[in-house]
Motif scaffolding. Structure first.
Motif, PDB file in Angstrom:
ATOM      1  N   ILE A   1       4.691  -6.356   6.378  1.00 41.20           N
ATOM      2  CA  ILE A   1       3.875  -5.543   5.477  1.00 41.20           C
ATOM      3  C   ILE A   1       2.712  -6.368   4.932  1.00 41.20           C
ATOM      4  O   ILE A   1       1.558  -5.970   4.976  1.00 41.20           O
ATOM      5  N   LEU A   2       3.034  -7.554   4.458  1.00 44.99           N
ATOM      6  CA  LEU A   2       2.017  -8.393   3.841  1.00 44.99           C
ATOM      7  C   LEU A   2       0.938  -8.794   4.839  1.00 44.99           C
ATOM      8  O   LEU A   2      -0.258  -8.687   4.579  1.00 44.99           O
ATOM      9  N   LEU A   3       1.380  -9.242   6.015  1.00 46.71           N
ATOM     10  CA  LEU A   3       0.411  -9.750   6.985  1.00 46.71           C
ATOM     11  C   LEU A   3      -0.443  -8.636   7.567  1.00 46.71           C
ATOM     12  O   LEU A   3      -1.611  -8.842   7.891  1.00 46.71           O
ATOM     13  N   ALA A   4       0.132  -7.439   7.695  1.00 49.57           N
ATOM     14  CA  ALA A   4      -0.671  -6.320   8.186  1.00 49.57           C
ATOM     15  C   ALA A   4      -1.851  -6.097   7.251  1.00 49.57           C
ATOM     16  O   ALA A   4      -2.970  -5.840   7.687  1.00 49.57           O
ATOM     17  N   HIS A   5      -1.604  -6.232   5.968  1.00 49.83           N
ATOM     18  CA  HIS A   5      -2.699  -6.063   5.002  1.00 49.83           C
ATOM     19  C   HIS A   5      -3.668  -7.211   5.058  1.00 49.83           C
ATOM     20  O   HIS A   5      -4.866  -7.037   5.036  1.00 49.83           O
ATOM     21  N   GLU A   6      -3.122  -8.415   5.125  1.00 44.65           N
ATOM     22  CA  GLU A   6      -3.998  -9.577   5.064  1.00 44.65           C
ATOM     23  C   GLU A   6      -4.862  -9.692   6.310  1.00 44.65           C
ATOM     24  O   GLU A   6      -6.004 -10.118   6.249  1.00 44.65           O
ATOM     25  N   ARG A   7      -4.317  -9.316   7.447  1.00 44.10           N
ATOM     26  CA  ARG A   7      -5.112  -9.407   8.677  1.00 44.10           C
ATOM     27  C   ARG A   7      -6.137  -8.291   8.715  1.00 44.10           C
ATOM     28  O   ARG A   7      -7.246  -8.471   9.200  1.00 44.10           O
ATOM     29  N   GLY A   8      -5.760  -7.133   8.263  1.00 40.45           N
ATOM     30  CA  GLY A   8      -6.645  -5.984   8.333  1.00 40.45           C
ATOM     31  C   GLY A   8      -7.858  -6.113   7.444  1.00 40.45           C
ATOM     32  O   GLY A   8      -8.993  -6.034   7.893  1.00 40.45           O
ATOM     33  N   SER A   9      -7.624  -6.362   6.190  1.00 41.71           N
ATOM     34  CA  SER A   9      -8.728  -6.251   5.249  1.00 41.71           C
ATOM     35  C   SER A   9      -9.077  -7.573   4.611  1.00 41.71           C
ATOM     36  O   SER A   9      -9.653  -7.603   3.536  1.00 41.71           O
ATOM     37  N   GLY A  10      -8.754  -8.637   5.270  1.00 45.22           N
ATOM     38  CA  GLY A  10      -8.995  -9.926   4.631  1.00 45.22           C
ATOM     39  C   GLY A  10      -7.829 -10.177   3.715  1.00 45.22           C
ATOM     40  O   GLY A  10      -7.129  -9.245   3.371  1.00 45.22           O
ATOM     41  N   PRO A  11      -7.633 -11.394   3.313  1.00 45.68           N
ATOM     42  CA  PRO A  11      -6.448 -11.779   2.571  1.00 45.68           C
ATOM     43  C   PRO A  11      -6.226 -10.997   1.291  1.00 45.68           C
ATOM     44  O   PRO A  11      -5.176 -10.443   1.071  1.00 45.68           O
ATOM     45  N   ALA A  12      -7.230 -10.909   0.463  1.00 45.83           N
ATOM     46  CA  ALA A  12      -6.993 -10.297  -0.834  1.00 45.83           C
ATOM     47  C   ALA A  12      -8.068  -9.265  -1.102  1.00 45.83           C
ATOM     48  O   ALA A  12      -9.149  -9.334  -0.552  1.00 45.83           O
ATOM     49  N   PRO A  13      -7.736  -8.305  -1.922  1.00 38.55           N
ATOM     50  CA  PRO A  13      -8.755  -7.319  -2.254  1.00 38.55           C
ATOM     51  C   PRO A  13      -9.777  -7.944  -3.194  1.00 38.55           C
ATOM     52  O   PRO A  13      -9.693  -7.812  -4.394  1.00 38.55           O
ATOM     53  N   ASP A  14     -10.766  -8.581  -2.598  1.00 34.16           N
ATOM     54  CA  ASP A  14     -11.732  -9.335  -3.376  1.00 34.16           C
ATOM     55  C   ASP A  14     -12.738  -8.463  -4.099  1.00 34.16           C
ATOM     56  O   ASP A  14     -13.462  -8.924  -4.954  1.00 34.16           O
TER      57      ASP A  14
ATOM     58  N   ASP B   1      -2.909   8.889 -27.843  1.00 31.83           N
ATOM     59  CA  ASP B   1      -4.002   8.066 -27.326  1.00 31.83           C
ATOM     60  C   ASP B   1      -3.990   8.070 -25.820  1.00 31.83           C
ATOM     61  O   ASP B   1      -3.026   8.278 -25.173  1.00 31.83           O
ATOM     62  N   LYS B   2      -5.089   7.850 -25.341  1.00 28.52           N
ATOM     63  CA  LYS B   2      -5.262   8.298 -23.964  1.00 28.52           C
ATOM     64  C   LYS B   2      -5.513   7.434 -22.820  1.00 28.52           C
ATOM     65  O   LYS B   2      -5.836   6.326 -22.905  1.00 28.52           O
ATOM     66  N   GLU B   3      -5.415   8.040 -21.766  1.00 26.94           N
ATOM     67  CA  GLU B   3      -5.684   7.258 -20.610  1.00 26.94           C
ATOM     68  C   GLU B   3      -5.995   8.132 -19.429  1.00 26.94           C
ATOM     69  O   GLU B   3      -5.510   9.237 -19.292  1.00 26.94           O
ATOM     70  N   ALA B   4      -6.844   7.642 -18.640  1.00 26.88           N
ATOM     71  CA  ALA B   4      -7.213   8.354 -17.427  1.00 26.88           C
ATOM     72  C   ALA B   4      -6.518   7.645 -16.290  1.00 26.88           C
ATOM     73  O   ALA B   4      -6.443   6.451 -16.254  1.00 26.88           O
ATOM     74  N   ASP B   5      -6.042   8.415 -15.420  1.00 24.01           N
ATOM     75  CA  ASP B   5      -5.310   7.832 -14.299  1.00 24.01           C
ATOM     76  C   ASP B   5      -5.920   8.262 -13.002  1.00 24.01           C
ATOM     77  O   ASP B   5      -6.243   9.407 -12.848  1.00 24.01           O
ATOM     78  N   LYS B   6      -6.026   7.351 -12.124  1.00 21.95           N
ATOM     79  CA  LYS B   6      -6.406   7.783 -10.784  1.00 21.95           C
ATOM     80  C   LYS B   6      -5.445   7.144  -9.832  1.00 21.95           C
ATOM     81  O   LYS B   6      -5.083   6.009  -9.984  1.00 21.95           O
ATOM     82  N   ASP B   7      -5.089   7.859  -8.878  1.00 26.04           N
ATOM     83  CA  ASP B   7      -4.277   7.252  -7.833  1.00 26.04           C
ATOM     84  C   ASP B   7      -5.004   7.436  -6.538  1.00 26.04           C
ATOM     85  O   ASP B   7      -5.554   8.464  -6.280  1.00 26.04           O
ATOM     86  N   GLU B   8      -4.971   6.434  -5.764  1.00 23.27           N
ATOM     87  CA  GLU B   8      -5.737   6.523  -4.559  1.00 23.27           C
ATOM     88  C   GLU B   8      -4.906   5.954  -3.444  1.00 23.27           C
ATOM     89  O   GLU B   8      -4.446   4.840  -3.514  1.00 23.27           O
ATOM     90  N   GLY B   9      -4.696   6.694  -2.439  1.00 24.55           N
ATOM     91  CA  GLY B   9      -3.941   6.169  -1.306  1.00 24.55           C
ATOM     92  C   GLY B   9      -4.869   5.350  -0.447  1.00 24.55           C
ATOM     93  O   GLY B   9      -6.053   5.565  -0.412  1.00 24.55           O
ATOM     94  N   GLU B  10      -4.327   4.401   0.209  1.00 26.65           N
ATOM     95  CA  GLU B  10      -5.131   3.633   1.144  1.00 26.65           C
ATOM     96  C   GLU B  10      -4.476   3.621   2.497  1.00 26.65           C
ATOM     97  O   GLU B  10      -3.357   4.049   2.675  1.00 26.65           O
ATOM     98  N   ASP B  11      -5.191   3.014   3.378  1.00 25.27           N
ATOM     99  CA  ASP B  11      -4.823   3.023   4.778  1.00 25.27           C
ATOM    100  C   ASP B  11      -3.392   2.698   5.134  1.00 25.27           C
ATOM    101  O   ASP B  11      -2.670   2.044   4.435  1.00 25.27           O
ATOM    102  N   LYS B  12      -3.056   3.177   6.246  1.00 28.65           N
ATOM    103  CA  LYS B  12      -1.735   2.886   6.784  1.00 28.65           C
ATOM    104  C   LYS B  12      -1.760   1.526   7.438  1.00 28.65           C
ATOM    105  O   LYS B  12      -2.793   1.120   7.963  1.00 28.65           O
ATOM    106  N   ALA B  13      -0.663   0.869   7.424  1.00 28.96           N
ATOM    107  CA  ALA B  13      -0.647  -0.428   8.089  1.00 28.96           C
ATOM    108  C   ALA B  13       0.051  -0.302   9.421  1.00 28.96           C
ATOM    109  O   ALA B  13       0.942   0.514   9.602  1.00 28.96           O
ATOM    110  N   LYS B  14      -0.406  -1.079  10.331  1.00 28.07           N
ATOM    111  CA  LYS B  14       0.212  -1.034  11.638  1.00 28.07           C
ATOM    112  C   LYS B  14       0.963  -2.338  11.877  1.00 28.07           C
ATOM    113  O   LYS B  14       0.405  -3.399  11.701  1.00 28.07           O
ATOM    114  N   ALA B  15       2.183  -2.266  12.250  1.00 29.92           N
ATOM    115  CA  ALA B  15       2.922  -3.502  12.446  1.00 29.92           C
ATOM    116  C   ALA B  15       2.594  -4.118  13.788  1.00 29.92           C
ATOM    117  O   ALA B  15       2.374  -3.448  14.742  1.00 29.92           O
TER     118      ALA B  15
END
Lengths: 102, 283
Positions: free
Chosen positions: A23-36, A88-102
């Motif tokens: 799981i981790l490496l699929a993300h790191e290889r796909g989009s670069g190591p960290a969400p910079d 007191d408040k808060e706004a929430d957004k949820d956003e799905g992101e890409d699928k990873a391929k093993a």
């Protein structure tokens, strides 16, 4: 072909290790190591919101959870209520992101 | 609701560096186990990954999927400390500050590190710094502001030699060494991957051999144990995984770190070998 003979010997924790790495490496290889882009995303969100309401610069909280199918990005913005109180408040957004391929 | 921060008494936490010089001796395993152990004993603890570019503490702690901001983002002002701190899901008072995987060690400035550590000191009782291998910038920054050092050593020549080198740096190239009149860093050796059977066969140096060479006090002896690999597979610090001789040894070391006197003991997690299993155990 002999895989089935060896598979049962693999302990559970080794399988856990493999799954976690895949799981981790699929993300790191796909989009670069960290969400910079996150610091910049945070800055931009803050900027847009500030055009419309007064919020503190610490008020934006970004959380991420990476999964193998989906990841979620959760953005919480806290702001004070002017004297009236609603809860007191808060706004929430949820956003799905890409699928990873093993 | 937001202003109760001003009233909180400052704790002035203690900074402990986990270092070794040599790679692969168990620094990150030990940093994870010790910080979790401190938190298990009720101390508010944060563990920081100083291995910029080769982040791994997050995996050992099992929070790799939750990293958003990191130590370097905080140093460079791109994120606030509280945004980068990851709260452990199992222990209330344990936090992880992961490092960056994209930057390099030059991103660790002395001023930046000091500022972050000072902020953490007000909030945490123990700040555990997981040093990278080597003696370059990352390792130097991890040890520079330390109050105490845990030098992780294997009973093996290159590890002992590197530990000796690191002990030299601790007593010369750190804030406490440079500030006139300051107490020197309290350095202790943590012997890891200790194999009682191989020592009995004379294949490995003993505790006494290592201590005689390094001439610093012993914090603990962690036996070679399958529990360590299993815990890292699962992303659980050894002390929070199933009971084992290794986890007991880490908990003892943690107790000593907090000032308790605990007798040294040598246990083993080794399963008996095939012959021993077939023909009955001897020891």
């Amino acid at each position: 072909m002999f895989g089935f003979i060896f598979r049962p010997r693999k302990t559970k924790s080794a399988q856990t290790a493999k799954d976690r790495l895949q799981i981790l490496l699929a993300h790191e290889r796909g989009s670069g190591p960290a969400p910079d882009f996150l610091p910049e995303l945070q800055r931009e969100i803050l900027e847009v919101i500030r055009r419309h309401m007064k919020i503190d610069k610490d008020a934006v909280e970004i959380k991420m959870d990476r999964g193998d199918e989906w990841s979620s990005l959760e953005i919480n913005i806290e702001f004070p209520n002017k004297e009236k109180d609603d809860s007191d408040k808060e706004a929430d957004k949820d956003e799905g992101e890409d699928k990873a391929k093993a | 609701m937001t202003s109760n921060l001003t009233q909180k008494p400052k704790v002035q936490g203690k900074i402990i560096v986990i270092t070794s010089g040599k790679g692969g001796v168990g620094k990150t395993t030990s940093a994870a186990a010790i910080s979790a152990g401190l938190a298990q004993r009720g101390h508010k603890t944060v563990v920081i990954d100083f291995d910029v570019g080769l982040r791994n503490l997050d995996m050992i702690m099992g929070c790799e999927r939750r990293v958003v901001f990191d130590f370097i983002n905080v140093i460079q002002g791109d994120a606030r400390l509280k945004q980068a701190l990851i709260k452990d899901k199992r222990l209330e008072n344990l936090f992880i500050l992961p490092t960056s995987q994209t930057r390099d060690k030059d991103a660790l400035t002395k001023e930046g590190v000091e500022k972050v550590l000072n902020e953490l000191r007000d909030e945490f009782e123990y700040i555990v710094c997981d040093s990278p291998a080597g003696i370059e910038r990352g390792a130097q920054m991890a040890m520079y502001f330390a109050d105490e050092a845990v030098v992780v050593t294997n009973p093996e020549v290159s590890s002992v030699r590197d530990s000796d080198r690191v002990l030299g740096l601790l007593s010369s190239k750190t804030a406490r060494a440079e500030r006139p009149g300051a107490e020197p860093i309290k350095a202790q050796v943590l012997l890891t991957r200790y194999d009682v059977q191989r020592i009995a066969r004379g294949e490995m140096m003993t505790v006494d051999d290592v201590l005689e060479i390094l001439a610093v006090p012993l914090l603990g002896i962690v036996p070679e144990s399958p529990a360590v690999l299993r815990a890292s597979n699962e992303g659980v610090p050894v002390t929070m995984d199933e009971p084992s001789a290794a986890s007991a040894a880490y908990m003892d070391a943690v107790a000593r770190l907090t000032g308790e006197e605990v007798e040294m003991r040598l246990a083993s997690d080794k399963r008996p070998g095939l012959f021993q299993r077939l023909f009955g155990r001897t020891g």
